[in-house]
Design a protein around this motif. Structure first.
Motif, PDB file in Angstrom:
ATOM      1  N   PHE A 288       0.806  -1.218   0.000  1.00 50.48           N
ATOM      2  CA  PHE A 288       0.000   0.000   0.000  1.00 50.48           C
ATOM      3  C   PHE A 288       0.841   1.272   0.000  1.00 50.48           C
ATOM      4  CE2 PHE A 288      -3.581  -2.349   2.470  1.00 50.48           C
ATOM      5  CZ  PHE A 288      -4.085  -2.853   1.277  1.00 50.48           C
ATOM      6  N   GLY A 289       2.137   1.165   0.224  1.00 51.80           N
ATOM      7  CA  GLY A 289       2.948   2.362   0.412  1.00 51.80           C
ATOM      8  C   GLY A 289       2.650   3.029   1.744  1.00 51.80           C
ATOM      9  N   SER A 290       2.389   2.224   2.761  1.00 46.30           N
ATOM     10  CA  SER A 290       1.925   2.753   4.041  1.00 46.30           C
ATOM     11  C   SER A 290       2.923   3.662   4.738  1.00 46.30           C
ATOM     12  CB  SER A 290       1.563   1.597   4.986  1.00 46.30           C
ATOM     13  OG  SER A 290       0.504   0.828   4.475  1.00 46.30           O
ATOM     14  N   VAL A 291       4.209   3.423   4.545  1.00 45.62           N
ATOM     15  CA  VAL A 291       5.206   4.237   5.246  1.00 45.62           C
ATOM     16  C   VAL A 291       5.858   5.250   4.318  1.00 45.62           C
ATOM     17  CG1 VAL A 291       5.624   2.469   6.970  1.00 45.62           C
ATOM     18  CG2 VAL A 291       7.030   2.507   4.920  1.00 45.62           C
ATOM     19  N   GLY A 292       5.221   5.485   3.171  1.00 42.49           N
ATOM     20  CA  GLY A 292       5.719   6.485   2.247  1.00 42.49           C
ATOM     21  C   GLY A 292       6.339   5.885   1.005  1.00 42.49           C
ATOM     22  N   GLY A 293       6.298   6.629  -0.070  1.00 43.63           N
ATOM     23  CA  GLY A 293       6.857   6.169  -1.334  1.00 43.63           C
ATOM     24  C   GLY A 293       5.864   5.332  -2.113  1.00 43.63           C
ATOM     25  N   LYS A 294       6.264   5.006  -3.333  1.00 50.05           N
ATOM     26  CA  LYS A 294       5.424   4.205  -4.224  1.00 50.05           C
ATOM     27  C   LYS A 294       6.053   2.835  -4.402  1.00 50.05           C
ATOM     28  CE  LYS A 294       3.494   4.060  -8.918  1.00 50.05           C
ATOM     29  NZ  LYS A 294       2.173   3.625  -8.442  1.00 50.05           N
ATOM     30  N   PRO A 295       5.331   1.771  -4.104  1.00 54.79           N
ATOM     31  CA  PRO A 295       5.900   0.423  -4.259  1.00 54.79           C
ATOM     32  C   PRO A 295       6.389   0.171  -5.678  1.00 54.79           C
ATOM     33  CG  PRO A 295       3.822   0.340  -3.061  1.00 54.79           C
ATOM     34  CD  PRO A 295       3.957   1.737  -3.586  1.00 54.79           C
ATOM     35  N   ASP A 296       7.508  -0.545  -5.795  1.00 55.76           N
ATOM     36  CA  ASP A 296       8.023  -0.915  -7.107  1.00 55.76           C
ATOM     37  C   ASP A 296       7.589  -2.322  -7.475  1.00 55.76           C
ATOM     38  OD1 ASP A 296       9.546  -2.181  -5.208  1.00 55.76           O
ATOM     39  OD2 ASP A 296      11.473  -1.378  -5.874  1.00 55.76           O
ATOM     40  N   PHE A 297       6.489  -2.755  -6.914  1.00 56.40           N
ATOM     41  CA  PHE A 297       5.882  -4.037  -7.248  1.00 56.40           C
ATOM     42  C   PHE A 297       4.371  -3.847  -7.181  1.00 56.40           C
ATOM     43  CE2 PHE A 297       6.990  -3.890  -2.737  1.00 56.40           C
ATOM     44  CZ  PHE A 297       5.759  -4.087  -2.139  1.00 56.40           C
ATOM     45  N   GLY A 298       3.631  -4.803  -7.702  1.00 57.25           N
ATOM     46  CA  GLY A 298       2.183  -4.716  -7.644  1.00 57.25           C
ATOM     47  C   GLY A 298       1.579  -4.156  -8.916  1.00 57.25           C
ATOM     48  N   LYS A 299       0.366  -3.623  -8.808  1.00 60.93           N
ATOM     49  CA  LYS A 299      -0.356  -3.065  -9.935  1.00 60.93           C
ATOM     50  C   LYS A 299      -0.710  -1.615  -9.638  1.00 60.93           C
ATOM     51  CE  LYS A 299      -3.939  -5.757 -10.021  1.00 60.93           C
ATOM     52  NZ  LYS A 299      -5.145  -6.451 -10.512  1.00 60.93           N
ATOM     53  N   ASP A 300      -1.195  -0.922 -10.655  1.00 58.74           N
ATOM     54  CA  ASP A 300      -1.594   0.471 -10.464  1.00 58.74           C
ATOM     55  C   ASP A 300      -2.789   0.572  -9.529  1.00 58.74           C
ATOM     56  OD1 ASP A 300       0.408   1.397 -12.105  1.00 58.74           O
ATOM     57  OD2 ASP A 300      -0.845   1.354 -13.911  1.00 58.74           O
ATOM     58  N   SER A 301      -3.671  -0.430  -9.598  1.00 59.50           N
ATOM     59  CA  SER A 301      -4.839  -0.379  -8.719  1.00 59.50           C
ATOM     60  C   SER A 301      -5.362  -1.777  -8.468  1.00 59.50           C
ATOM     61  CB  SER A 301      -5.952   0.475  -9.347  1.00 59.50           C
ATOM     62  OG  SER A 301      -6.413  -0.110 -10.549  1.00 59.50           O
ATOM     63  N   PHE A 302      -5.984  -1.960  -7.335  1.00 65.40           N
ATOM     64  CA  PHE A 302      -6.641  -3.206  -7.005  1.00 65.40           C
ATOM     65  C   PHE A 302      -7.619  -2.920  -5.880  1.00 65.40           C
ATOM     66  CE2 PHE A 302      -3.495  -2.676  -3.891  1.00 65.40           C
ATOM     67  CZ  PHE A 302      -2.228  -2.825  -4.444  1.00 65.40           C
ATOM     68  N   GLU A 303      -8.527  -3.843  -5.678  1.00 69.70           N
ATOM     69  CA  GLU A 303      -9.478  -3.686  -4.590  1.00 69.70           C
ATOM     70  C   GLU A 303      -8.822  -4.091  -3.272  1.00 69.70           C
ATOM     71  OE1 GLU A 303     -13.130  -5.688  -5.182  1.00 69.70           O
ATOM     72  OE2 GLU A 303     -13.466  -4.881  -7.187  1.00 69.70           O
ATOM     73  N   ILE A 304      -9.184  -3.394  -2.230  1.00 68.73           N
ATOM     74  CA  ILE A 304      -8.721  -3.769  -0.901  1.00 68.73           C
ATOM     75  C   ILE A 304      -9.754  -4.688  -0.301  1.00 68.73           C
ATOM     76  CG2 ILE A 304      -8.102  -2.936   1.391  1.00 68.73           C
ATOM     77  CD1 ILE A 304      -7.276  -0.304   0.089  1.00 68.73           C
ATOM     78  N   ALA A 305      -9.369  -5.936  -0.104  1.00 67.87           N
ATOM     79  CA  ALA A 305     -10.337  -6.946   0.343  1.00 67.87           C
ATOM     80  C   ALA A 305     -10.689  -6.731   1.800  1.00 67.87           C
ATOM     81  CB  ALA A 305      -9.745  -8.340   0.151  1.00 67.87           C
TER      82      ALA A 305
END
Length: 402
Positions: A385-402
């Motif tokens: 989620f990038g919870s502590v700052g910054g943009k993750p360099d893995f994953g997708k641009d968007s997804f649902e939060i289950a």
């Protein structure tokens, strides 16, 4: 092990008697607490900070169970015992060295135990952990194409592979014979697609610069090679590096409460590791706690209670996670009725591979480690989620939060 006790004595700066201990309260640092933010609604806000904390360890070792804990208790001079509410009912004691510069906690096995124990520890008002370095040190299964028994692995990524749908083999093989597994990522309809729904704990990325420093230091020590029987068992694999003596490796750890084994599941989870990290991670070890532990640190980082960039994850290999070719058609026998014999030197190598980092932190505390600047991360660190700052360099641009 005497050499480690020698270092511990050198590092210690005061001779304090074993528990019970009476220590003076540390000086309150100005600015440690945060002001309550102004609010025009009915939300309640908490202030965070530990101005009256007593203990400020430079390094905290986290083990998962007794066998992982005991080599540290033997190697270091832990003279203080501290009990905290919320720790494992089995492992309710924290051990610290003479001047509290090194402490050790045992979280308990599995994701629930790890998360519960570390939450209790990091929220304890007794500990100021804002500058503490963490060594999460445990044993694990190992992928024989990447490691051998006794190898010491330092992770950049931790991937939680148990968060998936599951269909029994007998119920998909006739309709979907091309599937390599009955596991299906959430929010998808096949085993090959990036999850559509995420919980946020699927992938954690750690400070690569600090990981590399710990790996470099460990590479300069002699690991325990095990016994002749260990070498004989390694030779059954006929591939590198399984047949070789243990080494220090930079590769990545999987988390699952489900203790899996066999060629089919290892192939699937190796592919899933690549999928979840956009090809960046390499699966080499499998364990049950690391993502749960890192979720705790992520949450505490947001409120300044720990520094997520000061975490090192060490896993030494106690067994292979897939059978040798000679047992490829009998994984059940391999798993339940084969003496794989790697736990002895995997436990010894927790200290062999982990202590050089601890010693480096304490020896170079003021000049290198206290500020955190020397090994400040260049890569993204944190969760999906990038919870502590910054943009993750893995994953997708968007997804649902289950």
């Amino acid at each position: 092990m005497k050499i480690f006790k020698f270092f511990a004595i050198v590092i210690a700066t005061s001779a304090v008697a074993a528990q019970p201990v009476f220590v003076s309260k540390r000086e309150v640092t100005v600015g440690e607490t945060k002001e309550l933010p102004s609010s025009t609604d009915n939300d309640l806000h908490s202030s965070y900070g530990k101005p009256y904390a007593i203990f400020q360890p430079k390094v905290f070792i986290v083990s998962m169970f007794e066998l992982e804990r005991d080599p540290w208790l033997e190697a270091l001079d832990f003279v203080h015992n501290i009990s905290l509410p919320g720790l494992s009912p089995i492992y309710s004691t924290i051990y610290c060295t003479t001047n509290y510069s090194i402490c050790q906690a045992t979280a308990g096995e599995g994701e629930i135990n790890a998360a519960s124990s570390l939450t209790a520890l990091t929220l304890s008002p007794l500990f100021d952990l804002t500058k503490t370095y963490w060594l999460l040190a445990g044993i694990s299964g190992g992928e024989p194409t990447q490691v051998t028994t006794g190898s010491a692995t330092f992770a950049k990524y931790a991937i939680q592979v148990g968060l998936q749908y599951q269909i029994d083999y007998r119920e998909y093989i006739n309709t979907n014979p091309d599937w390599i597994s009955g596991y299906i990522p959430y929010g998808t309809d096949n085993p090959y697609t990036y999850p559509g729904n995420v919980y946020g704990t699927e992938v954690f990325e750690l400070n690569e610069k600090l990981r590399n420093r710990a790996l470099e230091l460990a590479s300069n020590v002699q690991l325990d090679n095990g016994t002749e029987k260990n070498a004989e068992f390694r030779a059954l694999y006929e591939v590198e590096p399984a047949i070789s003596p243990p080494t220090v490796v930079g590769c990545d750890v999987l988390t699952s409460d489900n203790y899996f084994t066999g060629n089919v599941l290892n192939d699937y989870f190796a592919n899933l590791t690549k999928l979840m990290t956009n090809g960046s991670a390499t699966y080499c070890s499998t364990a049950q706690e690391d993502n749960a532990s890192l979720e705790v640190f992520t949450r505490m980082q947001k409120y300044g209670l720990v520094d997520y960039e000061r975490i090192v994850v060490l896993r030494t290999i106690s067994n292979f996670s897939r059978p040798p070719p000679s047992m490829a058609n009998n994984t059940v026998k391999f798993f339940t009725d084969t003496d794989k014999g790697g736990i002895g030197h995997s436990l010894a190598n927790l200290v062999n591979a982990g202590f050089p980092f601890i010693h480096d932190v304490l020896t170079n505390w003021e000049n290198v480690y206290e500020s955190g600047e020397t090994y400040e991360a260049d890569n993204y660190v944190g969760d999906i989620f990038g919870s502590v700052g910054g943009k993750p360099d893995f994953g997708k641009d968007s997804f649902e939060i289950a």
